[in-house]
Write a protein that holds these residues in place. Structure first.
Motif, PDB file in Angstrom:
ATOM      1  N   THR A  45      -8.245  -2.334  -5.408  1.00 21.64           N
ATOM      2  CA  THR A  45      -8.341  -0.875  -5.464  1.00 21.64           C
ATOM      3  C   THR A  45      -9.010  -0.353  -4.206  1.00 21.64           C
ATOM      4  O   THR A  45     -10.066  -0.855  -3.779  1.00 21.64           O
TER       5      THR A  45
ATOM      6  N   GLN B  88      -7.563   7.592  -4.104  1.00 18.09           N
ATOM      7  CA  GLN B  88      -7.633   6.236  -4.650  1.00 18.09           C
ATOM      8  C   GLN B  88      -6.232   5.672  -4.748  1.00 18.09           C
ATOM      9  O   GLN B  88      -5.276   6.391  -5.082  1.00 18.09           O
ATOM     10  N   THR B  89      -6.099   4.378  -4.457  1.00 17.27           N
ATOM     11  CA  THR B  89      -4.841   3.674  -4.588  1.00 17.27           C
ATOM     12  C   THR B  89      -5.120   2.230  -4.914  1.00 17.27           C
ATOM     13  O   THR B  89      -6.230   1.728  -4.663  1.00 17.27           O
TER      14      THR B  89
ATOM     15  N   ARG C 143      -1.047   6.289  -7.111  1.00 16.67           N
ATOM     16  CA  ARG C 143      -1.984   6.879  -6.168  1.00 16.67           C
ATOM     17  C   ARG C 143      -2.461   8.218  -6.711  1.00 16.67           C
ATOM     18  O   ARG C 143      -1.694   9.001  -7.244  1.00 16.67           O
TER      19      ARG C 143
ATOM     20  N   TRP D  84      -5.596  11.567  -6.046  1.00 18.54           N
ATOM     21  CA  TRP D  84      -6.585  12.227  -5.202  1.00 18.54           C
ATOM     22  C   TRP D  84      -7.186  13.380  -5.995  1.00 18.54           C
ATOM     23  O   TRP D  84      -6.641  13.827  -7.003  1.00 18.54           O
TER      24      TRP D  84
END
Length: 505
Positions: free
Chosen positions: A171, A363-364, A375, A377
């Motif tokens: 992550t 975040q991905t 994904r 945000w």
């Protein structure tokens, strides 16, 4: 009896003639020429009128021989060796003050430090931006294992199974946070306090410049004084050695005693001791100048160094002001103001404050299709209100500390103002006192010099003792030294009076 008196008179006349040949008090010899020939007039000068004489030309007396000065040699008569470095001018000293002076360099860095503190105080009221990133990788994870139909679990095997490491997800997270104080009374008030601290540091630098310039000028005057005293000491030692040689000659002629020689030797020993202490004072004065300028070893001044030029240069650098406007007095007032502001700052610690915060995050996840996450945000904004309630009594302790600091600084300010006023008054009065002392010393020197001359004549004539001769010589040396010191003290007093209340920017 008549023959014995005549013999004693002849011996006395021979002794006086020998003593007169050993001193440099004789008149120049008349021009020599052939007997009976008159001296030729100089160009443009009328010939003197002929004066009748009763002495025949053939019976003219021969001119008296020139008295020879007594030559004395002593290693102590050699001058003090010159220092390793010599100041070319006052501008050279000023450049060394700014480059090498320790106290001046410390004061300059104090200004830089105060400016850094002021910049940090300003930063507490400005927005701050922080970036953050992190990477997380699951090394192993537990989960329920599903068995195919018709297959039983072996006895003793745990019901949970670990996923394969290669299948664990990775992550990635990143965030950008902006914070802005919205209500920060203590931080805003601290900016003004820090700026006043910069002003105090600059005033301290100005006062340090005044003190350093005064110390250098005082050291230069001390060196010139010590060199003059050293020169006078050598002249005194030479005179004492010449009197000792005269006394020894008189003893050899039978007109002196051993007591006269011992007294003259004591005078030489005293003059030698004065010379040694004077030379050491000169070396210490040179070392003191080197220490003020930040140099190792001795630093001297040239022979033609003008003390009046020092006073003129100091006056061009420092402007006269009142005693209550001197840099250290103004710095003390500013420090009292800072102490009062620190007390207010301690009171502001009880006030609430508000911070505004905004965060942008993303975040991905990395991995295979079964573990990959979508994904995402986000952007958030919020405000935080903080109300101090109880911290164990630390703020009350700060209040007590700052109240005491304010009272201490008030007392220091009063002491600094009184000291500045007293130093200014004494420095101005010191110029008149130094000039009066110089006039008295000059009169005493003239009297001592005349006393020594008359004692020398009386000693040669046999009406004065060796004790009178030695004592008059000692008093003349002391009078010469005192006058030299008083002359340089006048210059030092003028420089001190100028710097007592000056502002050297």
């Amino acid at each position: 009896m008549p023959h014995r008196r005549l013999r004693m008179v002849a011996v006395s006349h021979l002794a006086v003639l020998s003593l007169c040949q050993g001193v440099a008090l004789a008149q120049p010899a008349p021009p020599q020429g052939r007997p009976g020939q008159q001296a030729q007039p100089r160009p443009g000068q009328q010939a003197p009128a002929a004066v009748p004489t009763t002495t025949p030309p053939t019976a003219a007396a021969a001119p008296a021989p020139m008295p020879q000065r007594i030559e004395v040699n002593d290693p102590a008569l050699a001058p003090v060796p010159p220092p390793a470095r010599t100041l070319a001018s006052w501008n050279d000293a000023r450049a060394m003050i700014e480059q090498r002076s320790v106290e001046f360099a410390i004061a300059v860095q104090e200004v830089a430090r105060a400016e850094g503190v002021a910049r940090r105080a300003l930063a507490a009221a400005l927005p701050s931006l922080d970036a953050r990133g992190d990477v997380n990788h699951e090394l192993a994870g537990g989960g329920a294992e599903t068995l195919p139909p018709g297959i039983a679990r072996p006895p003793g095997e745990p019901t949970g199974a670990f996923q394969d490491v290669e299948d664990a997800p990775t992550t990635l997270r990143a965030s950008l946070t902006l914070r802005q104080p919205v209500l920060a009374p203590r931080a805003w008030y601290g900016i003004g306090t820090a700026r006043r601290s910069v002003d105090v540091a600059k005033l301290s630098l100005e006062d340090r410049r005044r003190i350093t310039v005064g110390a250098v000028a005082d050291a230069v005057v001390s060196i010139v004084t010590a060199e003059r005293v050293s020169e006078i000491n050598r002249v005194g030692l030479r005179s004492a050695l010449e009197r000792l040689e005269l006394t020894r000659r008189r003893e050899r002629l039978g007109t002196g005693t051993k007591l006269d020689v011992v007294r003259a030797e004591q005078d030489v020993a005293l003059a030698r001791a004065t010379l040694v202490s004077g030379d050491e004072a000169l070396r210490k004065a040179r070392e003191a100048l080197g220490a003020v300028l930040g140099e190792r070893g001795e630093v001297g001044v040239p022979q033609g160094f003008s003390l009046n030029a020092i006073a003129a240069e100091v006056q061009s650098q420092c402007a006269e002001a009142r005693a209550d406007q001197r840099a250290d007095v103004r710095a003390a007032r500013a420090e009292l103001e800072i102490a009062e502001r620190n007390l207010t700052d301690a009171k502001l610690a009880f006030a609430p404050y508000v911070d505004l915060s905004s965060t942008l995050s993303a975040q991905t996840s990395l991995g295979d299709e079964s573990t990959r996450r979508a994904r995402s945000w986000g952007w958030s904004i919020g405000a935080v209100l903080t109300v101090p309630i109880w911290d164990g009594g630390a703020r009350y302790g700060d209040l007590q500390i700052n109240r005491a600091a304010v009272e201490q600084q008030r007392v220091r300010l009063g002491a600094v103002e009184r000291t500045a006023g007293l130093e200014t008054t004494q420095a101005v009065r010191g110029v008149a006192v130094a000039e009066q002392s110089r006039a008295v010393a000059e009169q005493s020197r003239d009297l001592a010099r005349e006393t020594a001359r008359l004692t020398q004549v009386a000693f040669e004539a046999g009406t004065a003792t060796s004790f009178d001769l030695v004592e008059s010589g000692r008093r003349q040396r002391e009078a010469e030294l005192d006058l030299a010191v008083r002359e340089f003290e006048v210059v030092k007093a003028k420089i001190t009076a100028l710097l007592a209340s000056a502002s050297c920017r």
